[in-house]
Write an enzyme that holds these catalytic residues in place. Structure first.
Site, PDB file in Angstrom:
ATOM      1  N   ASN A   1       0.859  -1.180   0.000  1.00  0.00           N
ATOM      2  CA  ASN A   1       0.000   0.000   0.000  1.00  0.00           C
ATOM      3  C   ASN A   1       0.907   1.246   0.000  1.00  0.00           C
ATOM      4  OD1 ASN A   1      -1.431   2.235   1.012  1.00  0.00           O
ATOM      5  ND2 ASN A   1      -3.054   0.881   1.722  1.00  0.00           N
TER       6      ASN A   1
ATOM      7  N   HIS B   1       1.077   6.213   1.747  1.00  0.00           N
ATOM      8  CA  HIS B   1       1.803   7.177   2.570  1.00  0.00           C
ATOM      9  C   HIS B   1       2.999   7.823   1.865  1.00  0.00           C
ATOM     10  CE1 HIS B   1      -1.089   6.732   5.577  1.00  0.00           C
ATOM     11  NE2 HIS B   1      -0.864   5.445   5.727  1.00  0.00           N
TER      12      HIS B   1
ATOM     13  N   ARG C   1       3.880  18.799   1.302  1.00  0.00           N
ATOM     14  CA  ARG C   1       4.507  20.002   0.741  1.00  0.00           C
ATOM     15  C   ARG C   1       3.836  20.507  -0.530  1.00  0.00           C
ATOM     16  NH1 ARG C   1       9.553  21.645   2.895  1.00  0.00           N
ATOM     17  NH2 ARG C   1       9.162  21.380   5.108  1.00  0.00           N
TER      18      ARG C   1
ATOM     19  N   HIS D   1      -5.542   3.546  -1.551  1.00  0.00           N
ATOM     20  CA  HIS D   1      -6.860   3.919  -1.033  1.00  0.00           C
ATOM     21  C   HIS D   1      -7.158   5.352  -1.454  1.00  0.00           C
ATOM     22  CE1 HIS D   1      -9.579   4.216   2.832  1.00  0.00           C
ATOM     23  NE2 HIS D   1     -10.222   4.532   1.722  1.00  0.00           N
TER      24      HIS D   1
ATOM     25  N   ARG E   1      -9.199   8.075  -0.816  1.00  0.00           N
ATOM     26  CA  ARG E   1     -10.153   8.490   0.219  1.00  0.00           C
ATOM     27  C   ARG E   1     -11.017   9.633  -0.298  1.00  0.00           C
ATOM     28  NH1 ARG E   1      -8.817   6.426   5.614  1.00  0.00           N
ATOM     29  NH2 ARG E   1     -10.502   7.754   6.290  1.00  0.00           N
TER      30      ARG E   1
ATOM     31  N   ARG F   1      -6.704  12.671   0.950  1.00  0.00           N
ATOM     32  CA  ARG F   1      -5.578  13.099   1.793  1.00  0.00           C
ATOM     33  C   ARG F   1      -4.252  12.460   1.379  1.00  0.00           C
ATOM     34  NH1 ARG F   1      -7.034   9.846   7.327  1.00  0.00           N
ATOM     35  NH2 ARG F   1      -9.009  10.903   7.042  1.00  0.00           N
TER      36      ARG F   1
ATOM     37  N   GLU G   1      -8.571   0.454  -2.885  1.00  0.00           N
ATOM     38  CA  GLU G   1      -9.412   0.466  -1.686  1.00  0.00           C
ATOM     39  C   GLU G   1     -10.371   1.639  -1.802  1.00  0.00           C
ATOM     40  OE1 GLU G   1      -6.017  -1.321   1.329  1.00  0.00           O
ATOM     41  OE2 GLU G   1      -6.748   0.720   1.606  1.00  0.00           O
TER      42      GLU G   1
ATOM     43  N   THR H   1      -6.885   6.318  10.189  1.00  0.00           N
ATOM     44  CA  THR H   1      -6.751   5.240   9.220  1.00  0.00           C
ATOM     45  C   THR H   1      -8.032   4.427   9.295  1.00  0.00           C
ATOM     46  OG1 THR H   1      -5.409   3.303   8.598  1.00  0.00           O
ATOM     47  CG2 THR H   1      -5.513   3.831  10.942  1.00  0.00           C
ATOM     48  N   THR H   2      -8.119   3.347   8.511  1.00  0.00           N
ATOM     49  CA  THR H   2      -9.364   2.583   8.494  1.00  0.00           C
ATOM     50  C   THR H   2      -9.517   1.796   9.793  1.00  0.00           C
ATOM     51  OG1 THR H   2      -9.009   2.378   6.123  1.00  0.00           O
ATOM     52  CG2 THR H   2     -10.779   1.061   7.062  1.00  0.00           C
TER      53      THR H   2
ATOM     54  N   GLU I   1     -10.889  -9.438   3.028  1.00  0.00           N
ATOM     55  CA  GLU I   1      -9.623  -9.105   3.681  1.00  0.00           C
ATOM     56  C   GLU I   1      -9.923  -8.950   5.157  1.00  0.00           C
ATOM     57  OE1 GLU I   1      -7.235  -5.984   1.936  1.00  0.00           O
ATOM     58  OE2 GLU I   1      -6.235  -5.621   3.861  1.00  0.00           O
TER      59      GLU I   1
ATOM     60  N   HIS J   1      -3.501  -4.659   7.784  1.00  0.00           N
ATOM     61  CA  HIS J   1      -3.606  -3.534   8.704  1.00  0.00           C
ATOM     62  C   HIS J   1      -2.666  -3.714   9.896  1.00  0.00           C
ATOM     63  CE1 HIS J   1      -5.650   0.269   9.452  1.00  0.00           C
ATOM     64  NE2 HIS J   1      -5.201   0.060  10.663  1.00  0.00           N
ATOM     65  N   GLY J   2      -1.736  -2.789   9.995  1.00  0.00           N
ATOM     66  CA  GLY J   2      -0.836  -2.767  11.142  1.00  0.00           C
ATOM     67  C   GLY J   2       0.209  -3.868  11.135  1.00  0.00           C
TER      68      GLY J   2
ATOM     69  N   HIS K   1       1.748   1.157   5.940  1.00  0.00           N
ATOM     70  CA  HIS K   1       2.381   2.145   6.800  1.00  0.00           C
ATOM     71  C   HIS K   1       3.765   1.715   7.284  1.00  0.00           C
ATOM     72  CE1 HIS K   1       3.078   4.351  10.584  1.00  0.00           C
ATOM     73  NE2 HIS K   1       2.556   5.353   9.906  1.00  0.00           N
TER      74      HIS K   1
HETATM   75  N1  PXP Z   1      -5.760  -3.176   4.030  1.00  0.00           N
HETATM   76  C1  PXP Z   1      -6.722  -2.237   4.063  1.00  0.00           C
HETATM   77  C2  PXP Z   1      -8.072  -2.583   3.537  1.00  0.00           C
HETATM   78  C3  PXP Z   1      -6.448  -0.939   4.536  1.00  0.00           C
HETATM   79  O1  PXP Z   1      -7.428  -0.015   4.556  1.00  0.00           O
HETATM   80  C4  PXP Z   1      -5.145  -0.640   4.974  1.00  0.00           C
HETATM   81  C5  PXP Z   1      -4.841   0.743   5.466  1.00  0.00           C
HETATM   82  O2  PXP Z   1      -5.075   1.652   4.463  1.00  0.00           O
HETATM   83  C6  PXP Z   1      -4.173  -1.640   4.895  1.00  0.00           C
HETATM   84  C7  PXP Z   1      -4.508  -2.907   4.457  1.00  0.00           C
HETATM   85  C8  PXP Z   1      -2.750  -1.390   5.250  1.00  0.00           C
HETATM   86  O3  PXP Z   1      -2.606  -1.102   6.589  1.00  0.00           O
HETATM   87  P1  PXP Z   1      -1.234  -0.551   7.115  1.00  0.00           P
HETATM   88  O4  PXP Z   1      -0.986   0.736   6.422  1.00  0.00           O
HETATM   89  O5  PXP Z   1      -1.439  -0.428   8.579  1.00  0.00           O
HETATM   90  O6  PXP Z   1      -0.187  -1.586   6.743  1.00  0.00           O
END
Ligand code: PXP
Length: 251
Positions: A15, A18, A26, A51, A53, A57, A78, A108-109, A159, A202-203, A225
């Site tokens: 992903n 970021h 900037r 994603h 959004r 952002r 996403e 975040t989600t 997921e 996620h995480g 992230h």
């Molecule tokens: N999967 C989904 C559906 C998400 O929304 C996110 C965060 O945008 C991630 C995975 C990735 O999560 P992380 O950035 O914490 O690795």
């Protein structure tokens, strides 16, 4: 664009949101998420996740086409289940669309999609995406009610949200870690038994990825992230390769 997935037992989709977050801080065009997508491809990543959004952002509309042009890797978009996002998805035709819950004020989600409670509003969106040949995934908690709803909605992929698991890891709460791994393991098996392909994300970090990567039915991890943060220190290529090694080791 036609895309094929690598015949790997566990795919790593990166992903790159970021990278865009830093760029937008900037207002210019550096660092470019397209360059990140190219590095993901070179480092052996299996797909790009982004994603879009509602508040734009991080990833912006114009990034999507540029990412699709720059790499043959499958794009997993996403998106919130809104008319606006559906139209964008139908225009860009990503390989996959992962429907996520979205609240403006969240960082975040947070939490999974309530597929069970939103059946009627999700059904037409899922049908249109599927009709356009887009592989639909629902970002849900690893819970039987949500999985059952995904099945009724005809989603080919779910997921599982690993946020609770990641928090337990940060807290060093061993009992909760074990409970979360069991919950995700059981639901991944149930998903696969019902013909749904389970993914997770996620995480996830170097420290916590292996128990999730070890779940045999899980076909794909989406990680953002941590990899982008780690890239600041070791470079994105290295961070992806290290994550890949840890995932393969756990398999
Ligand atoms: N999967 C989904 C559906 C998400 O929304 C996110 C965060 O945008 C991630 C995975 C990735 O999560 P992380 O950035 O914490 O690795």
């Amino acid at each position: 664009m036609t895309t094929t997935l690598h015949p790997r037992p566990l795919r790593l989709c990166v992903n790159i949101d970021h990278v865009a977050t830093i760029r937008n801080a900037r207002g210019g065009d550096h660092p470019d998420p397209v360059r990140a997508a190219e590095i993901v491809a070179a480092a052996g990543g299996d797909g790009i996740t982004a994603h879009l959004r509602e508040d734009r952002r991080h990833i912006r509309d114009a990034d999507l086409a540029r990412i699709q042009e720059a790499t043959d890797l499958p794009l997993n978009l996403e998106m919130a289940a809104t008319r606006e996002m559906l139209e964008i998805a139908l225009r860009h035709r990503p390989h996959a669309a992962c429907i996520v819950p979205e609240r403006r004020e969240e960082r975040t989600t947070e939490g999974g999609l309530d597929a069970a409670g939103q059946h009627n509003s999700l059904a037409p969106i899922i049908d249109e995406l599927k009709g356009a040949g887009i592989r639909v995934s629902l970002f849900i908690e690893a819970d039987e009610r949500q999985l059952d709803a995904a099945l009724r909605l005809g989603a080919p992929v779910v997921e599982f949200h690993t946020g609770e698991y990641a928090h337990a890891f940060l807290d060093g709460d061993r009992d909760k870690i074990a409970r979360e791994v069991k919950r995700i393991t059981d639901m991944a098996a149930l998903a696969a038994k019902n013909g749904i392909e389970p993914h997770a994300g996620h995480g996830l970090t170097y420290a916590n990825v292996q128990p999730i990567a070890a779940i045999p039915q899980i076909a794909e991890l989406n990680i953002g992230h941590f990899l982008i943060g780690e890239a600041v220190f070791v470079g994105l290529d290295h961070a992806i390769r290290r994550m890949r090694e840890l995932m393969d080791e756990a398999r």
